[in-house]
Scaffold this motif. Structure first.
Motif, PDB file in Angstrom:
ATOM      1  N   LYS A 219     -63.228  91.293 -48.434  1.00  0.00           N
ATOM      2  CA  LYS A 219     -62.312  90.446 -49.211  1.00  0.00           C
ATOM      3  C   LYS A 219     -60.867  90.732 -48.833  1.00  0.00           C
ATOM      4  CE  LYS A 219     -61.355  87.287 -52.217  1.00  0.00           C
ATOM      5  NZ  LYS A 219     -61.740  85.881 -51.958  1.00  0.00           N
ATOM      6  N   GLU A 222     -60.041  89.065 -45.510  1.00  0.00           N
ATOM      7  CA  GLU A 222     -59.914  87.619 -45.730  1.00  0.00           C
ATOM      8  C   GLU A 222     -58.545  87.272 -46.319  1.00  0.00           C
ATOM      9  OE1 GLU A 222     -61.563  84.759 -49.188  1.00  0.00           O
ATOM     10  OE2 GLU A 222     -63.121  85.863 -48.108  1.00  0.00           O
ATOM     11  N   ARG A 226     -55.158  85.370 -44.614  1.00  0.00           N
ATOM     12  CA  ARG A 226     -54.645  84.157 -45.247  1.00  0.00           C
ATOM     13  C   ARG A 226     -53.162  84.266 -45.583  1.00  0.00           C
ATOM     14  NH1 ARG A 226     -57.319  83.547 -50.662  1.00  0.00           N
ATOM     15  NH2 ARG A 226     -59.170  83.362 -49.340  1.00  0.00           N
ATOM     16  N   LYS A 306     -65.711  86.421 -39.458  1.00  0.00           N
ATOM     17  CA  LYS A 306     -65.872  85.420 -40.522  1.00  0.00           C
ATOM     18  C   LYS A 306     -64.722  85.506 -41.521  1.00  0.00           C
ATOM     19  CE  LYS A 306     -70.931  85.045 -40.260  1.00  0.00           C
ATOM     20  NZ  LYS A 306     -72.231  85.352 -40.923  1.00  0.00           N
ATOM     21  N   ALA A 307     -64.336  86.714 -41.903  1.00  0.00           N
ATOM     22  CA  ALA A 307     -63.256  86.880 -42.873  1.00  0.00           C
ATOM     23  C   ALA A 307     -61.929  86.373 -42.321  1.00  0.00           C
ATOM     24  CB  ALA A 307     -63.136  88.351 -43.272  1.00  0.00           C
ATOM     25  N   MET A 308     -61.759  86.473 -40.995  1.00  0.00           N
ATOM     26  CA  MET A 308     -60.511  86.003 -40.387  1.00  0.00           C
ATOM     27  C   MET A 308     -60.603  84.552 -39.929  1.00  0.00           C
ATOM     28  SD  MET A 308     -58.977  89.342 -38.454  1.00  0.00           S
ATOM     29  CE  MET A 308     -57.317  88.658 -38.564  1.00  0.00           C
ATOM     30  N   ASN A 309     -61.731  83.923 -40.270  1.00  0.00           N
ATOM     31  CA  ASN A 309     -61.922  82.492 -40.005  1.00  0.00           C
ATOM     32  C   ASN A 309     -61.898  82.158 -38.511  1.00  0.00           C
ATOM     33  OD1 ASN A 309     -62.522  79.953 -41.097  1.00  0.00           O
ATOM     34  ND2 ASN A 309     -60.381  79.292 -41.027  1.00  0.00           N
TER      35      ASN A 309
END
Length: 384
Positions: A219, A222, A226, A306-309
């Motif tokens: 989390k 992520e 963002r 995935k968390a960093m897109n």
């Protein structure tokens, strides 16, 4: 296996959260504050945002502002003497890791005077009593010292950073008020933000990681992905500042309980020997060491991507790892972090000394991939 998770007694979050200070001070039955901060935070009015809350509530305080960016044994001893002379019964730490780490050392030694030499606190010290009550108000979104059981003090005589780990040092109260971060310069926002990202990534892949710590670290990654760039480029963006403030705390909740790795192991001597800011050292080292560690933690690198897109369907684990490393590297470049040790005044002849100290650092054994002094030297050379 038994896992332990240590957190503050209570924490507050959100712009303006400092307003809870009088209520919490009264709840704990405390009388006079010893305010540990630094001269710049006084000069630029950041500390004043907290001090005015104390004055309006009639809470007496004394200020100790002789704190260096990489606090030293001498700093701590001066703080101990000032605390003893102040008549205070608790500490308010206002600042980044330096202020909070100094406060922790003062608080621990005051109640455990057998460690008054300071250097005996290195590692896991067998203290018997909890610290003097500490209320921590971070002014940077990076170290998460307000929620960790760790603090770092520079032993100037031996040119090394001492990592001290002690559940008795954790602040009683953390107040994470993003309004205290609005005036943070771009360079410091970037460095401390990537320090938080380093905590989250190393905490995710360290040997001691487990399901609960993973949940927090993912989390945090992520949220940092963002919010960090916006916080750097739009300093007064309330959403981004608060997002980073919360993200770094989340990362700290976990890494404090599971450990870190060789990024921190290599960053610590850079600070101790060359006085390089901790966040800058971590940020510079992180992508290269992520690349080195990838083979030992591929599943976790998928989580990072995935968390960093930057993960796309059909990627192999290796491709996801490459994407994660690239994303961290590009973020570092975009927010203006130096990319080479030479930019910081470090020369090739300095590297063997750094490598020796890094191999002996308390964080290094937590690395998911085994290292030797020679491997660490090679890693330094890659970022020279």
């Amino acid at each position: 296996m038994i896992n332990r998770f240590v957190l503050n007694e209570v924490s507050y979050f959100g712009p303006g959260a400092r307003e809870v200070l009088p209520k919490e001070i009264a709840r704990l039955g405390l009388k006079k504050a010893f305010v540990a901060t630094d001269k710049d935070l006084i000069k630029f009015g950041v500390a004043e945002k907290v001090l005015c809350v104390l004055r309006e509530a009639g809470i007496p305080y004394e200020i100790f502002s002789e704190i260096k960016p990489n606090p030293t044994v001498s700093n701590v001893k001066a703080g101990l003497a000032a605390y003893a002379a102040s008549g205070a019964d608790f500490i308010i730490a206002i600042g980044g890791g330096s202020s909070m780490d100094t406060a922790k050392a003062i608080g621990i030694i005051t109640n455990n005077p057998e460690f008054s030499d300071v250097v005996s606190l290195e590692g896991v010290a067998d203290t018997k009593k909890k610290s003097v009550p500490i209320i921590a108000l971070p002014t940077t979104a990076g170290t998460a010292a307000e929620v960790t059981i760790n603090y770092v003090i520079t032993d100037e005589e031996n040119h090394k950073k001492m990592v001290c780990v002690d559940p008795n040092d954790i602040p009683a109260i953390a107040i994470v008020d993003a309004e205290l971060m609005y005036t943070l310069p771009k360079s410091l926002t970037a460095a401390t933000g990537l320090d938080a990202l380093t905590h989250a990534i190393e905490g995710l892949i360290t040997k001691g990681a487990w399901e609960m710590s993973d949940m927090f670290e993912i989390k945090a990654i992520e949220m940092i992905a963002r919010y960090l760039e916006t916080a750097v480029n739009e300093p007064s963006n309330a959403e981004a500042r608060n997002g980073m403030a919360v993200a770094q705390y989340i990362a700290g909740m976990a890494f404090s309980n599971v450990g870190l790795g060789v990024v921190h192991g290599m960053a610590h001597p850079m600070g101790a020997i060359f006085d390089i800011p901790h966040g800058v050292a971590n940020a510079l080292l992180l992508p290269t060491i992520m690349e080195f560690n990838a083979p030992a933690a591929l599943d976790k690198y998928v989580d990072i991507a995935k968390a960093m897109n930057v993960y796309t369907a059909g990627m192999t684990k290796e491709e996801a790892a490459d994407a994660a490393v690239k994303a961290v590297k590009e973020l570092s470049v975009r927010v203006g972090i130096p990319q080479h040790l030479s930019e910081l005044g470090i020369k090739e002849e300095d590297l063997p000394c750094l490598a020796k100290a890094a191999y002996a650092d308390v964080c290094t054994p937590g690395n998911p991939r085994e290292v030797t002094e020679e491997i660490i030297l090679d890693l330094y050379k890659k970022v020279l």
